[in-house]
Design a protein around this motif. Structure first.
Motif, PDB file in Angstrom:
ATOM      1  N   LEU A 170      60.351  -8.551 -15.521  1.00  0.00           N
ATOM      2  CA  LEU A 170      59.376  -8.292 -14.460  1.00  0.00           C
ATOM      3  C   LEU A 170      59.868  -8.741 -13.089  1.00  0.00           C
ATOM      4  O   LEU A 170      60.244  -7.924 -12.258  1.00  0.00           O
ATOM      5  N   ALA A 171      59.856 -10.050 -12.861  1.00  0.00           N
ATOM      6  CA  ALA A 171      60.143 -10.548 -11.516  1.00  0.00           C
ATOM      7  C   ALA A 171      61.577 -10.290 -11.066  1.00  0.00           C
ATOM      8  O   ALA A 171      61.833  -9.983  -9.898  1.00  0.00           O
ATOM      9  N   VAL A 173      63.786  -7.955 -12.282  1.00  0.00           N
ATOM     10  CA  VAL A 173      64.297  -6.586 -12.373  1.00  0.00           C
ATOM     11  C   VAL A 173      63.268  -5.576 -11.863  1.00  0.00           C
ATOM     12  O   VAL A 173      63.495  -4.886 -10.873  1.00  0.00           O
ATOM     13  N   ALA A 174      62.120  -5.497 -12.511  1.00  0.00           N
ATOM     14  CA  ALA A 174      61.132  -4.472 -12.168  1.00  0.00           C
ATOM     15  C   ALA A 174      60.661  -4.589 -10.730  1.00  0.00           C
ATOM     16  O   ALA A 174      60.608  -3.592  -9.991  1.00  0.00           O
ATOM     17  N   GLU A 175      60.329  -5.811 -10.287  1.00  0.00           N
ATOM     18  CA  GLU A 175      59.818  -5.965  -8.934  1.00  0.00           C
ATOM     19  C   GLU A 175      60.910  -5.772  -7.885  1.00  0.00           C
ATOM     20  O   GLU A 175      60.631  -5.306  -6.779  1.00  0.00           O
ATOM     21  N   VAL A 176      62.138  -6.118  -8.228  1.00  0.00           N
ATOM     22  CA  VAL A 176      63.243  -5.890  -7.292  1.00  0.00           C
ATOM     23  C   VAL A 176      63.456  -4.395  -7.079  1.00  0.00           C
ATOM     24  O   VAL A 176      63.611  -3.916  -5.947  1.00  0.00           O
ATOM     25  N   ILE A 177      63.424  -3.632  -8.174  1.00  0.00           N
ATOM     26  CA  ILE A 177      63.575  -2.180  -8.064  1.00  0.00           C
ATOM     27  C   ILE A 177      62.391  -1.577  -7.320  1.00  0.00           C
ATOM     28  O   ILE A 177      62.556  -0.741  -6.425  1.00  0.00           O
ATOM     29  N   ARG A 178      61.190  -2.018  -7.667  1.00  0.00           N
ATOM     30  CA  ARG A 178      59.983  -1.466  -7.037  1.00  0.00           C
ATOM     31  C   ARG A 178      59.935  -1.746  -5.544  1.00  0.00           C
ATOM     32  O   ARG A 178      59.598  -0.859  -4.742  1.00  0.00           O
ATOM     33  N   TRP A 197      65.742  -0.177 -17.491  1.00  0.00           N
ATOM     34  CA  TRP A 197      66.037  -0.564 -18.866  1.00  0.00           C
ATOM     35  C   TRP A 197      67.504  -0.920 -19.050  1.00  0.00           C
ATOM     36  O   TRP A 197      67.847  -1.863 -19.771  1.00  0.00           O
ATOM     37  N   LEU A 198      68.382  -0.180 -18.388  1.00  0.00           N
ATOM     38  CA  LEU A 198      69.814  -0.460 -18.486  1.00  0.00           C
ATOM     39  C   LEU A 198      70.129  -1.853 -17.951  1.00  0.00           C
ATOM     40  O   LEU A 198      70.854  -2.632 -18.595  1.00  0.00           O
ATOM     41  N   VAL A 199      69.568  -2.195 -16.791  1.00  0.00           N
ATOM     42  CA  VAL A 199      69.813  -3.508 -16.196  1.00  0.00           C
ATOM     43  C   VAL A 199      69.238  -4.612 -17.080  1.00  0.00           C
ATOM     44  O   VAL A 199      69.889  -5.641 -17.313  1.00  0.00           O
ATOM     45  N   VAL A 200      68.020  -4.411 -17.583  1.00  0.00           N
ATOM     46  CA  VAL A 200      67.385  -5.430 -18.427  1.00  0.00           C
ATOM     47  C   VAL A 200      68.231  -5.708 -19.665  1.00  0.00           C
ATOM     48  O   VAL A 200      68.490  -6.868 -20.017  1.00  0.00           O
TER      49      VAL A 200
END
Length: 222
Positions: A170-171, A173-178, A197-200
């Motif tokens: 979340l914090a 990966v997802a929020e950085v991309i968002r 998903w690839l980065v995670v």
């Protein structure tokens, strides 16, 4: 964002053995483990019931109920109940695995269809249903002993890196991309979802290989 759940785990692991020792010390009952397990499942539910409030906002619900240690200790208690049942009633554990799967799917569908109403359900029973769903699926998951082929290897790998995935998804990966690469349209969103998903998976694999596993290997040596 995810650290709130760690406090629940640590307090459960500290409190439960102490309660088992105290109960055995004074009650001398062979079923003390089961009694403490049931207590750890029931008492947080009663505490949530005592806090029921129709006026709280979603933010207050998140802080006062979902992320509070005393409200969520029962989550792990269901796992202890499953372990006890598997150990002492292995035949029934195996026999009823498909029934457990059906119950898990049924309760899971109920939670997904009715996630928020009425307010008293969301503040009390909802938090009992979620770990119960996991409990019911454990027998059939336990029955899957070995797997072969690429799918099995990927399942094992994802299982090993799942904790790292939990911490960073979340914090970090997802929020950085968002926030820095906001999706523009459906195709762009799908591409960035794939990148997410690839980065995670890649970063979690590195954390597991270069940090988690070396630390666990060191632990095993001591």
């Amino acid at each position: 964002w995810e650290s709130w759940s760690l406090s629940i785990e640590e307090w459960f692991y500290l409190i439960t053995p102490v309660l088992i020792w105290i109960a055995y010390r004074f009650l001398r009952l062979k079923s003390v483990f089961l009694l403490v397990t049931i207590a750890m499942m029931v008492l947080p539910l009663l505490y949530r019931i005592s806090l029921i409030d129709a006026s709280i906002s979603d933010f207050e619900w998140d802080i006062l109920f979902r992320k509070t240690v005393l409200c969520r200790l029962d989550s792990i208690g269901y796992g202890l109940l499953g372990a006890w049942f598997c150990h002492y009633y292995a035949a029934l554990w195996e026999k009823w695995k498909w029934v457990g799967l059906i119950l898990s799917i049924g309760f899971g569908a109920f939670v997904l269809i009715n996630p928020a109403e009425p307010y008293w359900y969301r503040q009390t029973i909802y938090f009992s249903l979620v770990p119960m769903i996991v409990l019911f699926v454990l027998p059939i998951a336990y029955a899957i002993k070995l797997g072969y082929g690429r799918m099995a290897r990927w399942t094992v790998h994802i299982s090993k890196i799942s904790y790292s995935m939990y911490l960073i998804n979340l914090a970090l990966v997802a929020e950085v991309i968002r926030d820095n690469f906001e999706p523009n349209g459906g195709i762009d969103g799908m591409v960035k979802y794939g990148i997410y998903w690839l980065v995670v998976v890649l970063v979690s694999s590195m954390i597991y290989r270069y940090f988690e596993k070396p630390v666990m290997d060191m632990r095993d040596r001591f």
